[in-house]
Scaffold this motif. Structure first.
Motif, PDB file in Angstrom:
ATOM      1  N   LEU A 115       0.866  -1.180   0.000  1.00 14.69           N
ATOM      2  CA  LEU A 115       0.000   0.000   0.000  1.00 14.69           C
ATOM      3  C   LEU A 115       0.901   1.228   0.000  1.00 14.69           C
ATOM      4  O   LEU A 115       1.761   1.373   0.870  1.00 14.69           O
ATOM      5  CB  LEU A 115      -0.909   0.006   1.230  1.00 14.69           C
ATOM      6  CG  LEU A 115      -1.875   1.189   1.366  1.00 14.69           C
ATOM      7  CD1 LEU A 115      -2.922   1.170   0.250  1.00 14.69           C
ATOM      8  CD2 LEU A 115      -2.570   1.157   2.744  1.00 14.69           C
ATOM      9  N   VAL A 116       0.720   2.089  -0.984  1.00 14.33           N
ATOM     10  CA  VAL A 116       1.555   3.278  -1.142  1.00 14.33           C
ATOM     11  C   VAL A 116       0.703   4.528  -0.933  1.00 14.33           C
ATOM     12  O   VAL A 116      -0.417   4.616  -1.450  1.00 14.33           O
ATOM     13  CB  VAL A 116       2.189   3.311  -2.557  1.00 14.33           C
ATOM     14  CG1 VAL A 116       2.883   4.635  -2.812  1.00 14.33           C
ATOM     15  CG2 VAL A 116       3.165   2.149  -2.715  1.00 14.33           C
ATOM     16  N   ALA A 117       1.227   5.478  -0.170  1.00 19.64           N
ATOM     17  CA  ALA A 117       0.490   6.717   0.100  1.00 19.64           C
ATOM     18  C   ALA A 117       1.458   7.886   0.182  1.00 19.64           C
ATOM     19  O   ALA A 117       2.671   7.713   0.351  1.00 19.64           O
ATOM     20  CB  ALA A 117      -0.310   6.596   1.395  1.00 19.64           C
ATOM     21  N   LYS A 118       0.884   9.079   0.094  1.00 23.75           N
ATOM     22  CA  LYS A 118       1.693  10.293   0.181  1.00 23.75           C
ATOM     23  C   LYS A 118       2.082  10.557   1.630  1.00 23.75           C
ATOM     24  O   LYS A 118       1.312  10.288   2.566  1.00 23.75           O
ATOM     25  CB  LYS A 118       0.909  11.483  -0.376  1.00 23.75           C
ATOM     26  CG  LYS A 118       1.757  12.700  -0.686  1.00 23.75           C
ATOM     27  CD  LYS A 118       0.962  13.722  -1.474  1.00 23.75           C
ATOM     28  CE  LYS A 118       1.841  14.882  -1.902  1.00 23.75           C
ATOM     29  NZ  LYS A 118       1.087  15.872  -2.720  1.00 23.75           N
ATOM     30  N   GLU A 119       3.273  11.057   1.808  1.00 25.94           N
ATOM     31  CA  GLU A 119       3.755  11.414   3.147  1.00 25.94           C
ATOM     32  C   GLU A 119       2.785  12.387   3.795  1.00 25.94           C
ATOM     33  O   GLU A 119       2.375  13.380   3.201  1.00 25.94           O
ATOM     34  CB  GLU A 119       5.136  12.062   3.033  1.00 25.94           C
ATOM     35  CG  GLU A 119       5.843  12.282   4.342  1.00 25.94           C
ATOM     36  CD  GLU A 119       6.624  11.067   4.782  1.00 25.94           C
ATOM     37  OE1 GLU A 119       6.676  10.819   5.994  1.00 25.94           O
ATOM     38  OE2 GLU A 119       7.177  10.367   3.923  1.00 25.94           O
ATOM     39  N   GLY A 120       2.372  12.085   5.042  1.00 26.89           N
ATOM     40  CA  GLY A 120       1.472  12.975   5.763  1.00 26.89           C
ATOM     41  C   GLY A 120       0.006  12.813   5.420  1.00 26.89           C
ATOM     42  O   GLY A 120      -0.828  13.605   5.866  1.00 26.89           O
ATOM     43  N   SER A 121      -0.334  11.778   4.642  1.00 22.77           N
ATOM     44  CA  SER A 121      -1.727  11.567   4.232  1.00 22.77           C
ATOM     45  C   SER A 121      -2.593  11.034   5.366  1.00 22.77           C
ATOM     46  O   SER A 121      -3.819  11.086   5.303  1.00 22.77           O
ATOM     47  CB  SER A 121      -1.789  10.580   3.062  1.00 22.77           C
ATOM     48  OG  SER A 121      -1.358   9.295   3.482  1.00 22.77           O
ATOM     49  N   GLY A 122      -1.949  10.486   6.396  1.00 18.82           N
ATOM     50  CA  GLY A 122      -2.697   9.869   7.486  1.00 18.82           C
ATOM     51  C   GLY A 122      -3.004   8.408   7.229  1.00 18.82           C
ATOM     52  O   GLY A 122      -3.560   7.718   8.097  1.00 18.82           O
ATOM     53  N   ILE A 123      -2.642   7.918   6.065  1.00 16.52           N
ATOM     54  CA  ILE A 123      -2.863   6.503   5.734  1.00 16.52           C
ATOM     55  C   ILE A 123      -1.637   5.710   6.156  1.00 16.52           C
ATOM     56  O   ILE A 123      -0.528   5.943   5.667  1.00 16.52           O
ATOM     57  CB  ILE A 123      -3.123   6.328   4.227  1.00 16.52           C
ATOM     58  CG1 ILE A 123      -4.382   7.088   3.822  1.00 16.52           C
ATOM     59  CG2 ILE A 123      -3.246   4.850   3.875  1.00 16.52           C
ATOM     60  CD1 ILE A 123      -4.664   7.055   2.328  1.00 16.52           C
ATOM     61  N   THR A 124      -1.850   4.791   7.079  1.00 13.24           N
ATOM     62  CA  THR A 124      -0.735   3.980   7.587  1.00 13.24           C
ATOM     63  C   THR A 124      -0.969   2.487   7.411  1.00 13.24           C
ATOM     64  O   THR A 124      -0.044   1.688   7.553  1.00 13.24           O
ATOM     65  CB  THR A 124      -0.511   4.261   9.082  1.00 13.24           C
ATOM     66  OG1 THR A 124      -1.731   3.980   9.793  1.00 13.24           O
ATOM     67  CG2 THR A 124      -0.119   5.724   9.304  1.00 13.24           C
ATOM     68  N   GLU A 174      -6.800  -0.238   7.436  1.00 14.21           N
ATOM     69  CA  GLU A 174      -7.897   0.312   8.232  1.00 14.21           C
ATOM     70  C   GLU A 174      -8.015   1.818   8.040  1.00 14.21           C
ATOM     71  O   GLU A 174      -9.117   2.354   7.853  1.00 14.21           O
ATOM     72  CB  GLU A 174      -7.683  -0.024   9.710  1.00 14.21           C
ATOM     73  CG  GLU A 174      -8.878   0.288  10.600  1.00 14.21           C
ATOM     74  CD  GLU A 174     -10.123  -0.505  10.231  1.00 14.21           C
ATOM     75  OE1 GLU A 174     -11.237   0.054  10.410  1.00 14.21           O
ATOM     76  OE2 GLU A 174     -10.004  -1.645   9.762  1.00 14.21           O
ATOM     77  N   SER A 175      -6.878   2.511   8.089  1.00 18.10           N
ATOM     78  CA  SER A 175      -6.906   3.964   7.920  1.00 18.10           C
ATOM     79  C   SER A 175      -7.174   4.374   6.473  1.00 18.10           C
ATOM     80  O   SER A 175      -7.508   5.528   6.197  1.00 18.10           O
ATOM     81  CB  SER A 175      -5.585   4.580   8.384  1.00 18.10           C
ATOM     82  OG  SER A 175      -4.489   4.039   7.669  1.00 18.10           O
ATOM     83  N   ILE A 198     -12.157  -2.358   1.283  1.00 16.06           N
ATOM     84  CA  ILE A 198     -11.753  -1.123   0.610  1.00 16.06           C
ATOM     85  C   ILE A 198     -12.573  -0.961  -0.670  1.00 16.06           C
ATOM     86  O   ILE A 198     -12.518  -1.812  -1.556  1.00 16.06           O
ATOM     87  CB  ILE A 198     -10.251  -1.145   0.242  1.00 16.06           C
ATOM     88  CG1 ILE A 198      -9.396  -1.345   1.485  1.00 16.06           C
ATOM     89  CG2 ILE A 198      -9.861   0.125  -0.508  1.00 16.06           C
ATOM     90  CD1 ILE A 198      -9.405  -0.187   2.441  1.00 16.06           C
ATOM     91  N   GLU A 199     -13.344   0.124  -0.766  1.00 13.42           N
ATOM     92  CA  GLU A 199     -14.074   0.423  -1.998  1.00 13.42           C
ATOM     93  C   GLU A 199     -13.133   1.194  -2.911  1.00 13.42           C
ATOM     94  O   GLU A 199     -13.061   2.419  -2.882  1.00 13.42           O
ATOM     95  CB  GLU A 199     -15.340   1.224  -1.693  1.00 13.42           C
ATOM     96  CG  GLU A 199     -16.364   0.448  -0.872  1.00 13.42           C
ATOM     97  CD  GLU A 199     -17.649   1.233  -0.650  1.00 13.42           C
ATOM     98  OE1 GLU A 199     -17.801   2.315  -1.273  1.00 13.42           O
ATOM     99  OE2 GLU A 199     -18.489   0.771   0.141  1.00 13.42           O
ATOM    100  N   ALA A 200     -12.403   0.456  -3.718  1.00 11.87           N
ATOM    101  CA  ALA A 200     -11.300   1.032  -4.475  1.00 11.87           C
ATOM    102  C   ALA A 200     -11.748   1.674  -5.788  1.00 11.87           C
ATOM    103  O   ALA A 200     -12.772   1.312  -6.366  1.00 11.87           O
ATOM    104  CB  ALA A 200     -10.258  -0.046  -4.764  1.00 11.87           C
TER     105      ALA A 200
END
Length: 264
Positions: A135-144, A147-148, A171-173
């Motif tokens: 799972l890849v996310a932007k720094e500071g997105s709050g996604i860890t 669940e998040s 996850i509704e992707a």
């Protein structure tokens, strides 16, 4: 001279043909081809036609008008061992996963994860790469973690194991037709995160410090080359090439060329 599986078969068939003519006292009847030789027929004569979902960098993509990438190097090696020309067809991953690729291609080489469900539609080679999900996310997105990520815009490529994993975990992707569009959406901010194979997403963000792999998932995925169900003759040739590429270090070279280090 290196005796390849294909050459060995050809020599065997020649020997059998000679014995048949002797036994028949010079009969003009042509000996029938063996079962395995008869099965080793190509969709397009003299060509190995490969279905691949392009782009899916760095496995397969277009550079300077040419199809390049890790899978394309594997495909070229297979065609060379078979003694035929390589012909690549840009196909949707839906067509590959469903097995419909076999109506227009000899094999599908497109970062295809080996699954029990897909085995119902095609036969697989020996695995040539391990490739779990991330799972890849932007720094500071709050996604860890997953669940998040719930309630956020998480992009997946349709018909892939990533899409299935997202659905199984609530996850509704947002679904994209190909991996290139998925990565573009992530970098443009259209989606908040992306879920997919570590090889591709890790490669996509390896030089971009604003993104990070926030969670990895040990799904035990392995990639294989797909052939039409029941085509054991071609499957044997595919496995022989993969064994050669492993033993002579070519697969390791392909990995270094196209992936380098994707760890973060």
């Amino acid at each position: 001279m290196r005796i390849t599986p294909k050459l060995a078969k050809a020599l065997a068939v020649t020997a059998i043909a000679g014995l048949s003519l002797t036994a028949c006292g010079g009969s003009n009847d042509e000996p029938a081809a063996s079962g395995s030789e008869a099965e080793l027929a190509f969709v397009n004569a003299g060509k190995l036609t490969v279905c691949s979902d392009i782009p899916y960098e760095p496995f397969e993509f277009v550079r300077d008008g040419e199809n390049v990438g890790f899978d394309m190097d594997v495909a070229a090696a297979l065609a060379e061992d078979l003694g035929v020309e390589l012909n690549v067809v840009d196909s949707s991953f839906d067509a590959i996963e469903s097995g419909l690729f076999a109506t227009q291609c000899d094999v599908a080489i497109s970062s295809v994860s080996i699954t029990e469900e897909r085995k119902g539609n095609m036969d697989f080679s020996d695995p040539y790469m391990d490739d779990d999900l991330t799972l890849v996310a932007k720094e500071g997105s709050g996604i860890t973690d997953l669940e998040s990520a719930k309630g956020m815009k998480v992009g997946v490529q349709q018909a892939t194991t990533g899409a299935k994993y997202a659905a199984e975990n609530g996850i509704e992707a947002v679904q994209f037709e190909d991996g290139g569009l998925q990565v573009q959406a992530l970098k443009s901010g259209t989606i908040d995160a992306a879920l997919g194979n570590q090889s591709v997403l890790g490669y996509a963000i390896k030089d971009d410090e604003q993104f990070q792999r926030v969670a990895d998932f040990a799904t035990g995925e392995q990639l294989g080359i797909a052939v039409k169900k029941g085509n054991t003759a071609l499957l044997e040739e595919v496995n022989a090439t993969l064994q050669r590429l492993t033993e002579d270090g070519s697969l390791e070279e392909f990995t270094a060329t196209w992936f380098g280090s994707t760890e973060q």
